[in-house]
Scaffold this active site. Structure first.
Site, PDB file in Angstrom:
ATOM      1  CE  LYS A 117      38.768  40.431  46.913  1.00 14.07           C
ATOM      2  NZ  LYS A 117      38.643  41.618  46.165  1.00 14.07           N
ATOM      3  CE  LYS A 176      31.635  40.761  44.884  1.00 13.48           C
ATOM      4  NZ  LYS A 176      32.584  41.817  45.281  1.00 13.48           N
ATOM      5  CE  LYS A 216      37.601  42.793  39.379  1.00 18.44           C
ATOM      6  NZ  LYS A 216      37.313  44.088  38.829  1.00 18.44           N
TER       7      LYS A 216
HETATM    8  P1  TYM Z   1      35.916  46.138  42.074  1.00 16.74           P
HETATM    9  O1  TYM Z   1      37.006  46.159  41.081  1.00 16.74           O
HETATM   10  O2  TYM Z   1      35.741  44.907  42.916  1.00 16.74           O
HETATM   11  O3  TYM Z   1      34.521  46.424  41.390  1.00 16.74           O
HETATM   12  C1  TYM Z   1      34.348  47.582  40.606  1.00 16.74           C
HETATM   13  C2  TYM Z   1      32.913  48.090  40.675  1.00 16.74           C
HETATM   14  O4  TYM Z   1      32.013  47.067  40.261  1.00 16.74           O
HETATM   15  C3  TYM Z   1      31.036  46.836  41.268  1.00 16.74           C
HETATM   16  N1  TYM Z   1      30.719  45.401  41.289  1.00 16.74           N
HETATM   17  C4  TYM Z   1      29.483  44.930  41.273  1.00 16.74           C
HETATM   18  N2  TYM Z   1      28.286  45.532  41.228  1.00 16.74           N
HETATM   19  C5  TYM Z   1      27.192  44.750  41.217  1.00 16.74           C
HETATM   20  N3  TYM Z   1      27.250  43.387  41.253  1.00 16.74           N
HETATM   21  C6  TYM Z   1      28.431  42.741  41.298  1.00 16.74           C
HETATM   22  N4  TYM Z   1      28.483  41.409  41.313  1.00 16.74           N
HETATM   23  C7  TYM Z   1      29.620  43.521  41.310  1.00 16.74           C
HETATM   24  N5  TYM Z   1      30.953  43.208  41.333  1.00 16.74           N
HETATM   25  C8  TYM Z   1      31.600  44.384  41.333  1.00 16.74           C
HETATM   26  C9  TYM Z   1      31.712  47.268  42.570  1.00 16.74           C
HETATM   27  O5  TYM Z   1      30.770  47.582  43.562  1.00 16.74           O
HETATM   28  C10 TYM Z   1      32.507  48.453  42.121  1.00 16.74           C
HETATM   29  O6  TYM Z   1      31.710  49.618  42.069  1.00 16.74           O
HETATM   30  N6  TYM Z   1      37.366  48.876  45.989  1.00 16.74           N
HETATM   31  C11 TYM Z   1      36.844  48.965  44.632  1.00 16.74           C
HETATM   32  C12 TYM Z   1      37.731  49.762  43.695  1.00 16.74           C
HETATM   33  C13 TYM Z   1      38.066  51.136  44.154  1.00 16.74           C
HETATM   34  C14 TYM Z   1      37.156  52.244  44.230  1.00 16.74           C
HETATM   35  C15 TYM Z   1      37.948  53.340  44.677  1.00 16.74           C
HETATM   36  C16 TYM Z   1      35.790  52.396  43.959  1.00 16.74           C
HETATM   37  C17 TYM Z   1      39.275  51.595  44.556  1.00 16.74           C
HETATM   38  N7  TYM Z   1      39.211  52.901  44.854  1.00 16.74           N
HETATM   39  C18 TYM Z   1      37.356  54.592  44.878  1.00 16.74           C
HETATM   40  C19 TYM Z   1      35.230  53.664  44.169  1.00 16.74           C
HETATM   41  C20 TYM Z   1      36.004  54.733  44.608  1.00 16.74           C
HETATM   42  C21 TYM Z   1      36.716  47.558  44.087  1.00 16.74           C
HETATM   43  O7  TYM Z   1      37.321  46.624  44.568  1.00 16.74           O
HETATM   44  O8  TYM Z   1      36.004  47.440  42.999  1.00 16.74           O
END
Ligand code: TYM
Length: 348
Positions: free
Chosen positions: A127, A210, A213
């Site tokens: 990032k 990957k 968004k």
């Molecule tokens: P974020 O917003 O990037 O993504 C949310 C969830 O979606 C999953 N994900 C994917 N899974 C499979 N293939 C993909 N291309 C893909 N893109 C996203 C992510 O693995 C995630 O589960 N850091 C986290 C948010 C967060 C969080 C937490 C998660 C903040 N606090 C506590 C769990 C527990 C994040 O950036 O997710």
């Protein structure tokens, strides 16, 4: 805490099984979020778990967010959760900034986590890019707040996609160091739940990246708000190779784009990759892509329709989130209070 057959042992203490997970409202929901995370969120709420799901708006602003877009995206994410089957009656649905104990515990855990641990985080490196000196301090400390999200509930299970594995390992390291430094068995060792055929959904334009968004190319992803024609068009145009589908998973090993489409099919249809290949092995993409497009439209169109309906009444979404915050704080307030006591803060 009293023991039940479902209790899990962690760090010597007993913790009740409790699920927490979050998604950033930093853009629209993608098929990656849905297959990698939300589908599992929905199934876990029907298992023997207490479930808490969160829009992590404080994490979203670690990179610049337009305030109006952030408000819109937070409500739309809540609509996406509900439209996908997360029931505010079965799960606690919250917006992170409405439960201040996340940020409060985040500070304490920032004092536990080490700079060297943070520097190893691949997501920070990705990032921040080449200009890491210009990244926000919040982006660097992001995983400490994420650990707080989980630990402020004493959550034991965290369903996520593959890309969050390293952050969850760090959460365990932070919990273990806190417990060790203060000589307590207070925070649990959280288990990541990374399951299913699509724990890493790849870009439709590049099988080595990957689906995200934040990818500048809209054609690289399926958004949960895309209409049927757009979904079908994006799948038709997805990058593939010229060969037919193999009849066994081994045949997908050096074919990332083909493997991605098969994984997406398997996850949407609740089938294994082997079952998909038993049915479609030998097919050319000219045949497989329309079948995948039909399946995707079939599964996703009802969700996007329901999201649009919910977004017509944002006040109702706000009510659900306010109620969720009240329920959440019944859990987080005593855990934060106890944390302050352990650390030695006076008057809490
Ligand atoms: P974020 O917003 O990037 O993504 C949310 C969830 O979606 C999953 N994900 C994917 N899974 C499979 N293939 C993909 N291309 C893909 N893109 C996203 C992510 O693995 C995630 O589960 N850091 C986290 C948010 C967060 C969080 C937490 C998660 C903040 N606090 C506590 C769990 C527990 C994040 O950036 O997710």
């Amino acid at each position: 805490m009293s023991e039940t057959p479902n209790d899990v042992r962690a760090a010597g203490a007993t913790f009740k099984p409790r699920v927490f997970s979050g998604i950033k409202p930093s853009g629209g929901l993608t098929l990656g979020n849905y297959l990698g995370a939300i589908k599992r969120f929905v199934s876990m709420q029907d298992e023997a778990f207490e479930t808490i799901y969160c829009m992590v708006d404080l994490h979203a602003i670690t990179v610049w967010q337009d305030p109006a877009a952030l408000r819109h995206n937070t409500r739309e994410l809540a609509a996406g959760f509900i439209a996908s089957g997360i029931s505010p009656e079965k799960s606690i649905l919250i917006n992170q900034s409405q439960v201040p104990e996340h940020a409060q515990l985040g500070w304490i855990l920032s004092c536990i986590a080490r700079m060297g641990w943070m520097q190893r985080m691949t997501q920070f490196k990705d990032k921040a890019g080449k200009n890491a000196q210009n990244a926000s301090l919040g982006l660097f400390g992001y995983p400490a707040l994420m650990a707080a999200d989980i630990l402020v509930y004493h959550a034991t299970h965290v369903p996520v996609g593959e890309d969050q594995k390293q952050h969850l390992e760090l959460t365990r390291d932070i919990a273990a160091k806190f417990n060790h430094d203060y000589g307590v068995d207070f925070f649990p060792m959280t288990e990541p739940v990374i399951e299913g055929a699509a724990t890493r959904v790849m870009s439709l334009r590049d099988g080595s990246k990957k689906m995200s968004k934040s990818d500048p190319s809209d054609a690289s992803r399926i958004n949960m708000t895309d209409d049927a024609d757009t979904i079908a068009k994006k799948i038709r145009k997805a990058k593939t190779d010229p060969d037919a589908l193999p009849s066994e998973a081994k045949g997908l090993e050096s074919r990332p784009e083909a493997r991605n489409l098969v994984n997406i099919y398997a996850a949407l249809a609740d089938m294994s990759v082997d079952q998909v290949l038993a049915a479609h092995g030998g097919a050319q993409f000219g045949t497989f892509k329309p079948a995948l497009a039909d399946l995707a439209v079939d599964k996703l169109a009802p969700i996007s329709g329901e999201m649009a309906r919910l977004m017509d009444d944002p006040a109702e979404i706000d009510r659900i989130l306010a109620h969720g915050a009240t329920q959440a704080r019944e859990i987080t307030t005593p855990i934060l209070k106890k944390t302050y006591e352990i650390v030695g803060m006076v008057g809490n």
